[in-house]
Design a protein around this motif. Structure first.
Motif, PDB file in Angstrom:
ATOM      1  N   ASP A  29       0.813  -1.218   0.000  1.00 14.72           N
ATOM      2  CA  ASP A  29       0.000   0.000   0.000  1.00 14.72           C
ATOM      3  C   ASP A  29       0.851   1.275   0.000  1.00 14.72           C
ATOM      4  O   ASP A  29       0.432   2.312   0.494  1.00 14.72           O
ATOM      5  CB  ASP A  29      -0.960   0.007   1.189  1.00 14.72           C
ATOM      6  N   VAL A  30       2.041   1.196  -0.591  1.00 13.28           N
ATOM      7  CA  VAL A  30       2.934   2.361  -0.657  1.00 13.28           C
ATOM      8  C   VAL A  30       2.203   3.542  -1.293  1.00 13.28           C
ATOM      9  O   VAL A  30       1.348   3.353  -2.163  1.00 13.28           O
ATOM     10  CB  VAL A  30       4.232   2.027  -1.435  1.00 13.28           C
ATOM     11  N   GLU A  31       2.539   4.730  -0.816  1.00 16.12           N
ATOM     12  CA  GLU A  31       1.963   5.948  -1.391  1.00 16.12           C
ATOM     13  C   GLU A  31       3.098   6.936  -1.626  1.00 16.12           C
ATOM     14  O   GLU A  31       3.828   7.277  -0.693  1.00 16.12           O
ATOM     15  CB  GLU A  31       0.929   6.540  -0.437  1.00 16.12           C
ATOM     16  N   VAL A  32       3.243   7.391  -2.869  1.00 15.56           N
ATOM     17  CA  VAL A  32       4.314   8.307  -3.248  1.00 15.56           C
ATOM     18  C   VAL A  32       3.698   9.548  -3.866  1.00 15.56           C
ATOM     19  O   VAL A  32       2.863   9.454  -4.780  1.00 15.56           O
ATOM     20  CB  VAL A  32       5.318   7.639  -4.221  1.00 15.56           C
ATOM     21  N   PHE A  33       4.121  10.707  -3.375  1.00 17.11           N
ATOM     22  CA  PHE A  33       3.590  11.987  -3.831  1.00 17.11           C
ATOM     23  C   PHE A  33       4.677  12.738  -4.576  1.00 17.11           C
ATOM     24  O   PHE A  33       5.802  12.831  -4.112  1.00 17.11           O
ATOM     25  CB  PHE A  33       3.113  12.797  -2.623  1.00 17.11           C
ATOM     26  N   TRP A  34       4.332  13.271  -5.742  1.00 17.72           N
ATOM     27  CA  TRP A  34       5.217  14.116  -6.540  1.00 17.72           C
ATOM     28  C   TRP A  34       4.664  15.539  -6.484  1.00 17.72           C
ATOM     29  O   TRP A  34       3.764  15.895  -7.280  1.00 17.72           O
ATOM     30  CB  TRP A  34       5.295  13.619  -7.970  1.00 17.72           C
ATOM     31  N   PRO A  35       5.124  16.379  -5.564  1.00 22.14           N
ATOM     32  CA  PRO A  35       4.571  17.724  -5.395  1.00 22.14           C
ATOM     33  C   PRO A  35       4.660  18.612  -6.637  1.00 22.14           C
ATOM     34  O   PRO A  35       3.769  19.433  -6.865  1.00 22.14           O
ATOM     35  CB  PRO A  35       5.397  18.326  -4.257  1.00 22.14           C
ATOM     36  N   VAL A  36       5.693  18.458  -7.444  1.00 21.92           N
ATOM     37  CA  VAL A  36       5.871  19.337  -8.603  1.00 21.92           C
ATOM     38  C   VAL A  36       4.697  19.198  -9.569  1.00 21.92           C
ATOM     39  O   VAL A  36       4.220  20.177 -10.133  1.00 21.92           O
ATOM     40  CB  VAL A  36       7.220  19.065  -9.297  1.00 21.92           C
ATOM     41  N   ARG A  38       1.860  17.317  -8.606  1.00 25.47           N
ATOM     42  CA  ARG A  38       0.718  17.012  -7.742  1.00 25.47           C
ATOM     43  C   ARG A  38       0.148  15.619  -8.002  1.00 25.47           C
ATOM     44  O   ARG A  38      -1.006  15.343  -7.710  1.00 25.47           O
ATOM     45  CB  ARG A  38      -0.360  18.089  -7.872  1.00 25.47           C
ATOM     46  N   GLU A  39       0.976  14.694  -8.494  1.00 19.61           N
ATOM     47  CA  GLU A  39       0.540  13.323  -8.723  1.00 19.61           C
ATOM     48  C   GLU A  39       0.770  12.488  -7.467  1.00 19.61           C
ATOM     49  O   GLU A  39       1.786  12.649  -6.790  1.00 19.61           O
ATOM     50  CB  GLU A  39       1.314  12.706  -9.875  1.00 19.61           C
ATOM     51  N   VAL A  40      -0.174  11.609  -7.176  1.00 20.84           N
ATOM     52  CA  VAL A  40      -0.049  10.665  -6.071  1.00 20.84           C
ATOM     53  C   VAL A  40      -0.103   9.266  -6.673  1.00 20.84           C
ATOM     54  O   VAL A  40      -1.037   8.930  -7.407  1.00 20.84           O
ATOM     55  CB  VAL A  40      -1.190  10.839  -5.039  1.00 20.84           C
TER      56      VAL A  40
END
Length: 129
Positions: A29-36, A38-40
């Motif tokens: 259930d890993v969750e990775v956020f790319w702020p630049v 805004r993709e999750v």
């Protein structure tokens, strides 16, 4: 396995395109956020797919890995043919030998101009990694 080794194994597995090994170091259930952008990215399968389906012509150089306990910060360089060099700073949470979450800042190296008002205070160049 130490947290830094988990992160090093992740980057090594991505670089060698060993998608099974990538999945082994990611929580289901890993969750990775790319702020630049805004993709999750939610879930192991999606994280593996995002990496495996990226167009080829890239490599990975791990520049630094910093251990702060359960949180590991990595800095990598990703040269990609016909695009340029990306720099990525990732903040990973590691528990029980797998990455459970992350926040990754992807940017094109040198892809943005500095502000005019700062020019009298700075120089443009490269620092050693």
């Amino acid at each position: 396995m130490e947290s830094t080794e988990v992160v090093r194994r992740y980057w090594s597995s991505v670089w060698s395109r060993d998608w099974n090994a990538v999945g082994q170091v990611l929580a289901e259930d890993v969750e990775v956020f790319w702020p630049v952008t805004r993709e999750v990215i939610r879930g192991r399968d999606n994280m593996v797919a995002v990496n495996s389906e990226h167009p080829n012509g890239w490599s990975i150089d791990v520049l630094n890995v910093y251990d702060t306990g359960d949180v590991v910060v990595s800095e990598v360089q990703v040269p990609q043919e016909d695009v340029g060099i990306f720099r990525v700073v990732s903040i990973w949470t590691v528990a029980d030998g797998v990455i459970t979450s992350g926040r990754e800042y992807w940017t094109l190296y040198g892809g943005e101009e500095g502000r005019d008002w700062r020019r009298k205070y700075v120089s443009i160049g490269d620092l050693p990694s």
